[in-house]
Design a protein around this motif. Structure first.
Motif, PDB file in Angstrom:
ATOM      1  N   ASP A  11      -3.908   0.596  -2.428  1.00  0.00           N
ATOM      2  CA  ASP A  11      -4.613  -0.495  -1.761  1.00  0.00           C
ATOM      3  C   ASP A  11      -4.045  -1.829  -2.038  1.00  0.00           C
ATOM      4  OD1 ASP A  11      -6.082   1.343  -0.298  1.00  0.00           O
ATOM      5  OD2 ASP A  11      -7.586   1.151  -1.780  1.00  0.00           O
ATOM      6  N   TRP A  12      -3.868  -2.309  -3.374  1.00  0.00           N
ATOM      7  CA  TRP A  12      -3.358  -3.626  -3.802  1.00  0.00           C
ATOM      8  C   TRP A  12      -1.980  -3.830  -3.688  1.00  0.00           C
ATOM      9  CZ3 TRP A  12      -6.003  -3.772  -9.471  1.00  0.00           C
ATOM     10  CH2 TRP A  12      -7.295  -3.570  -9.290  1.00  0.00           C
ATOM     11  N   VAL A  13      -1.030  -2.946  -3.865  1.00  0.00           N
ATOM     12  CA  VAL A  13       0.545  -3.162  -3.733  1.00  0.00           C
ATOM     13  C   VAL A  13       0.615  -3.534  -2.508  1.00  0.00           C
ATOM     14  CG1 VAL A  13       2.550  -2.035  -3.857  1.00  0.00           C
ATOM     15  CG2 VAL A  13       1.169  -1.922  -5.809  1.00  0.00           C
ATOM     16  N   PRO A  14       0.210  -2.612  -1.340  1.00  0.00           N
ATOM     17  CA  PRO A  14       0.500  -2.891  -0.076  1.00  0.00           C
ATOM     18  C   PRO A  14       0.013  -4.642   0.478  1.00  0.00           C
ATOM     19  CG  PRO A  14      -0.583  -0.846   0.037  1.00  0.00           C
ATOM     20  CD  PRO A  14      -0.767  -1.404  -1.309  1.00  0.00           C
ATOM     21  N   GLN A  15      -0.947  -5.093  -0.162  1.00  0.00           N
ATOM     22  CA  GLN A  15      -1.143  -6.332   0.057  1.00  0.00           C
ATOM     23  C   GLN A  15      -0.548  -7.274  -0.649  1.00  0.00           C
ATOM     24  OE1 GLN A  15      -5.868  -7.180  -0.130  1.00  0.00           O
ATOM     25  NE2 GLN A  15      -5.777  -5.211  -0.738  1.00  0.00           N
ATOM     26  N   LEU A  16       0.475  -7.015  -1.274  1.00  0.00           N
ATOM     27  CA  LEU A  16       1.677  -7.682  -1.863  1.00  0.00           C
ATOM     28  C   LEU A  16       2.865  -7.324  -1.490  1.00  0.00           C
ATOM     29  CD1 LEU A  16       0.131  -7.691  -5.693  1.00  0.00           C
ATOM     30  CD2 LEU A  16      -0.103  -9.468  -4.251  1.00  0.00           C
ATOM     31  N   LEU A  75       6.050  -7.127  -3.763  1.00  0.00           N
ATOM     32  CA  LEU A  75       5.851  -5.959  -4.715  1.00  0.00           C
ATOM     33  C   LEU A  75       6.284  -4.740  -4.035  1.00  0.00           C
ATOM     34  CD1 LEU A  75       5.411  -5.072  -7.396  1.00  0.00           C
ATOM     35  CD2 LEU A  75       2.816  -5.080  -6.993  1.00  0.00           C
ATOM     36  N   ALA A  76       5.667  -4.352  -3.033  1.00  0.00           N
ATOM     37  CA  ALA A  76       5.763  -3.211  -2.250  1.00  0.00           C
ATOM     38  C   ALA A  76       7.175  -2.880  -2.022  1.00  0.00           C
ATOM     39  CB  ALA A  76       5.073  -2.959  -0.871  1.00  0.00           C
ATOM     40  N   VAL A  77       7.843  -3.844  -1.537  1.00  0.00           N
ATOM     41  CA  VAL A  77       9.456  -3.728  -1.395  1.00  0.00           C
ATOM     42  C   VAL A  77      10.212  -3.521  -2.544  1.00  0.00           C
ATOM     43  CG1 VAL A  77      11.421  -5.057  -0.677  1.00  0.00           C
ATOM     44  CG2 VAL A  77       9.546  -5.141   0.989  1.00  0.00           C
ATOM     45  N   ARG A  78       9.794  -4.314  -3.533  1.00  0.00           N
ATOM     46  CA  ARG A  78      10.637  -3.904  -4.651  1.00  0.00           C
ATOM     47  C   ARG A  78      10.221  -2.565  -5.362  1.00  0.00           C
ATOM     48  NH1 ARG A  78      12.390  -8.008  -8.448  1.00  0.00           N
ATOM     49  NH2 ARG A  78      12.378  -9.418  -6.464  1.00  0.00           N
ATOM     50  N   LEU A  79       9.046  -2.120  -5.499  1.00  0.00           N
ATOM     51  CA  LEU A  79       8.771  -0.804  -5.924  1.00  0.00           C
ATOM     52  C   LEU A  79       9.253   0.313  -4.857  1.00  0.00           C
ATOM     53  CD1 LEU A  79       5.108  -1.265  -6.859  1.00  0.00           C
ATOM     54  CD2 LEU A  79       7.108  -1.275  -8.380  1.00  0.00           C
ATOM     55  N   THR A  80       9.472   0.025  -3.619  1.00  0.00           N
ATOM     56  CA  THR A  80       9.885   1.072  -2.915  1.00  0.00           C
ATOM     57  C   THR A  80      11.564   1.314  -2.907  1.00  0.00           C
ATOM     58  OG1 THR A  80       8.315   0.585  -1.218  1.00  0.00           O
ATOM     59  CG2 THR A  80      10.272   1.824  -0.560  1.00  0.00           C
ATOM     60  N   ALA A  81      12.122   0.056  -3.491  1.00  0.00           N
ATOM     61  CA  ALA A  81      13.487  -0.004  -3.671  1.00  0.00           C
ATOM     62  C   ALA A  81      13.865   0.759  -5.119  1.00  0.00           C
ATOM     63  CB  ALA A  81      13.940  -1.287  -3.688  1.00  0.00           C
ATOM     64  N   ALA A 105       4.099   5.406 -10.654  1.00  0.00           N
ATOM     65  CA  ALA A 105       5.124   6.345 -10.693  1.00  0.00           C
ATOM     66  C   ALA A 105       4.941   7.402  -9.707  1.00  0.00           C
ATOM     67  CB  ALA A 105       5.509   6.663 -12.053  1.00  0.00           C
ATOM     68  N   THR A 106       3.735   7.750  -9.471  1.00  0.00           N
ATOM     69  CA  THR A 106       3.468   9.000  -8.848  1.00  0.00           C
ATOM     70  C   THR A 106       3.774   8.460  -7.163  1.00  0.00           C
ATOM     71  OG1 THR A 106       1.787   9.848 -10.015  1.00  0.00           O
ATOM     72  CG2 THR A 106       1.405  10.486  -7.863  1.00  0.00           C
ATOM     73  N   ARG A 107       3.234   7.286  -6.928  1.00  0.00           N
ATOM     74  CA  ARG A 107       3.421   6.737  -5.346  1.00  0.00           C
ATOM     75  C   ARG A 107       4.928   6.271  -5.145  1.00  0.00           C
ATOM     76  NH1 ARG A 107       0.157   5.584  -1.053  1.00  0.00           N
ATOM     77  NH2 ARG A 107      -1.548   6.414  -2.011  1.00  0.00           N
ATOM     78  N   PHE A 108       5.559   5.966  -6.139  1.00  0.00           N
ATOM     79  CA  PHE A 108       6.885   5.219  -6.033  1.00  0.00           C
ATOM     80  C   PHE A 108       7.847   6.104  -6.759  1.00  0.00           C
ATOM     81  CE2 PHE A 108       3.908   1.834  -5.124  1.00  0.00           C
ATOM     82  CZ  PHE A 108       4.168   1.300  -3.697  1.00  0.00           C
ATOM     83  N   THR A 126      -7.860  -7.794  -1.841  1.00  0.00           N
ATOM     84  CA  THR A 126      -9.339  -7.279  -1.830  1.00  0.00           C
ATOM     85  C   THR A 126      -9.918  -6.111  -2.552  1.00  0.00           C
ATOM     86  OG1 THR A 126      -8.743  -6.104   0.473  1.00  0.00           O
ATOM     87  CG2 THR A 126      -9.477  -8.398   0.657  1.00  0.00           C
ATOM     88  N   ASP A 127     -11.053  -5.858  -2.611  1.00  0.00           N
ATOM     89  CA  ASP A 127     -11.263  -4.572  -3.373  1.00  0.00           C
ATOM     90  C   ASP A 127     -10.730  -4.424  -4.890  1.00  0.00           C
ATOM     91  OD1 ASP A 127     -12.958  -3.937  -1.069  1.00  0.00           O
ATOM     92  OD2 ASP A 127     -10.844  -3.092  -0.390  1.00  0.00           O
ATOM     93  N   THR A 128     -10.886  -5.584  -5.417  1.00  0.00           N
ATOM     94  CA  THR A 128     -10.441  -5.583  -6.891  1.00  0.00           C
ATOM     95  C   THR A 128     -11.603  -5.519  -7.946  1.00  0.00           C
ATOM     96  OG1 THR A 128     -10.237  -7.874  -7.094  1.00  0.00           O
ATOM     97  CG2 THR A 128      -8.122  -6.599  -6.226  1.00  0.00           C
ATOM     98  N   GLY A 129     -12.957  -5.270  -7.242  1.00  0.00           N
ATOM     99  CA  GLY A 129     -14.044  -5.382  -8.270  1.00  0.00           C
ATOM    100  C   GLY A 129     -14.306  -6.528  -9.141  1.00  0.00           C
ATOM    101  N   PHE A 130     -14.270  -6.464 -10.407  1.00  0.00           N
ATOM    102  CA  PHE A 130     -14.583  -7.613 -11.078  1.00  0.00           C
ATOM    103  C   PHE A 130     -13.117  -8.129 -11.649  1.00  0.00           C
ATOM    104  CE2 PHE A 130     -15.783  -3.803 -13.618  1.00  0.00           C
ATOM    105  CZ  PHE A 130     -14.682  -3.938 -14.508  1.00  0.00           C
ATOM    106  N   TRP A 131     -12.167  -7.784 -10.966  1.00  0.00           N
ATOM    107  CA  TRP A 131     -10.754  -8.453 -11.438  1.00  0.00           C
ATOM    108  C   TRP A 131      -9.978  -9.380 -10.542  1.00  0.00           C
ATOM    109  CZ3 TRP A 131      -8.756  -2.715 -12.502  1.00  0.00           C
ATOM    110  CH2 TRP A 131      -8.996  -2.282 -14.007  1.00  0.00           C
ATOM    111  N   ARG A 132      -9.237  -9.977 -10.767  1.00  0.00           N
ATOM    112  CA  ARG A 132      -8.485 -10.913 -10.044  1.00  0.00           C
ATOM    113  C   ARG A 132      -7.058 -10.855 -10.373  1.00  0.00           C
ATOM    114  NH1 ARG A 132     -10.882 -15.572 -11.409  1.00  0.00           N
ATOM    115  NH2 ARG A 132     -12.339 -15.708  -9.646  1.00  0.00           N
ATOM    116  N   VAL A 133      -6.253 -11.026  -9.243  1.00  0.00           N
ATOM    117  CA  VAL A 133      -4.840 -10.637  -9.409  1.00  0.00           C
ATOM    118  C   VAL A 133      -4.162 -12.163  -9.264  1.00  0.00           C
ATOM    119  CG1 VAL A 133      -2.464  -9.960  -8.350  1.00  0.00           C
ATOM    120  CG2 VAL A 133      -4.750  -8.338  -8.186  1.00  0.00           C
TER     121      VAL A 133
END
Length: 352
Positions: free
Chosen positions: A155-160, A163-169, A188-191, A340-347
């Protein structure tokens, strides 16, 4: 009249807290003694049946079952007690975002150190992480597991997008303050093209992290190292660096962030995920701010101040504080990202 009203309100609130503390202790017992798990796995039970399943005393089992029924956690029909299906996730489902029992467990375990914290408050000293014992390390890892193993990558990586492009590569990733390794395992499991190096000082958490990576089948691409990130991150340069739920704990965060900057490429993506503290003190505050201060007093501040020369950030690290640390470390700043949906965290993204 207003003074009387405030006095009565606080008196009532303290009584409510008495109930809540007692019920939190009972929840800890239910986890520790396997009572919840036995009801989930074996179905409804009488006190003697639950005691036999768990190797505990029937008299204690009866008292706990009655207490849990009175508290509304268990259902009761005659002399048989059941764990409702709706209550399994918050108590026992290790991969559910609703698994909140580890946070309660953290507070119960940390409360054992209250005499040491009081002594430290008198002298300005601290209480080191090791003093809290392996139970707190495990509780912290469990509390982070659902978000970092699943939500981070899904959920978080697709909103960045960058980062999604870098990890996919197939990026080379540094995970600073990796704890039990759930962020590394999840990514590592998803990418499948990435490699991750995790760094931490907690040997209990690192041992668990290695087990988690092996169980997930990613140990060939994920490695964990006992290292003080402030003295450098071996194995670089890295294309991506993450510091999740850890910067506020660091005695010398500027040194660590400077080491991250040195160990990453010129175009590296660097993110800090930390507490969603209000930009300024707002009192009274909401439940998020209240729980952050609770953890700060019980765990994060005493641990940080146990290190000589600590800046003593505490759990409530405001955005301006992190931005200041980032700038001192040589970054252009720490920019909050809309995730979104980061609970009590901020990115935050640290920019060059």
């Amino acid at each position: 009249m207003q003074t009387v009203d405030r006095t009565t309100a606080l008196s009532d609130r303290l009584f409510e807290q008495t109930v809540q503390v007692a019920e939190a202790a009972a929840t800890w017992l239910g986890i520790e003694l396997g009572w919840y798990a036995a009801l989930r796995d074996g179905g409804p039970a009488t006190p003697p049946e639950l005691a036999e399943r768990t190797g505990t005393s029937p008299r204690y089992a009866r008292e706990w079952l009655e207490q849990q029924a009175v508290a509304g956690v268990l259902d009761v029909d005659g002399d048989r007690y059941a764990l409702p299906a709706e209550h399994v996730a918050p108590l026992l489902d290790r991969d559910s975002p609703l698994w909140t029992e580890p946070f309660l467990r953290s507070v119960v375990v940390a409360s054992r150190q209250l005499p040491a914290i009081a002594a430290a408050a008198r002298t300005g000293g601290g209480v080191p992480w090791a003093a809290y014992g392996p139970e707190l390390s495990a509780a912290q890892g469990d509390g982070n597991r659902p978000a970092l193993r699943h939500t981070l990558s899904a959920d978080w990586v697709p909103q960045l997008p960058e980062l999604a492009v870098r990890l996919t590569a197939g990026a080379k990733v540094a995970d600073v303050g990796c704890g039990e390794g759930w962020s590394a395992v999840g990514l590592a499991t998803r990418f499948p093209g990435i490699t991750v190096a995790g760094f931490d000082l907690d040997d209990v958490a690192l041992a668990a992290a290695r087990e988690h990576a092996a169980e997930a089948g990613v140990a060939d691409r994920v490695a964990f190292h006992h290292a003080d990130a402030g003295t450098g991150l071996p194995g670089g340069p890295y294309d991506v660096a993450l510091a999740i739920e850890c910067v506020h704990d660091m005695p010398r965060p500027v040194e660590v962030l400077a080491a991250v900057r040195t160990a990453t490429t010129a175009d590296a993506l660097v993110y800090v995920v930390d507490e969603a503290a209000d930009p300024v003190l707002s009192a009274p505050g909401d439940e998020i701010q209240r729980v952050l201060y609770g953890f700060s007093l019980l765990i994060c501040l005493p641990d940080s101040l146990s290190h000589p020369g600590s800046v003593g950030t505490g759990t409530v690290m405001r955005p301006s504080t992190l931005d200041g640390y980032a700038r001192e470390a040589g970054f252009a700043g720490a920019v909050p990202r809309e995730v979104t949906d980061t609970g009590f965290w901020r990115v935050y993204q640290l920019t060059r």
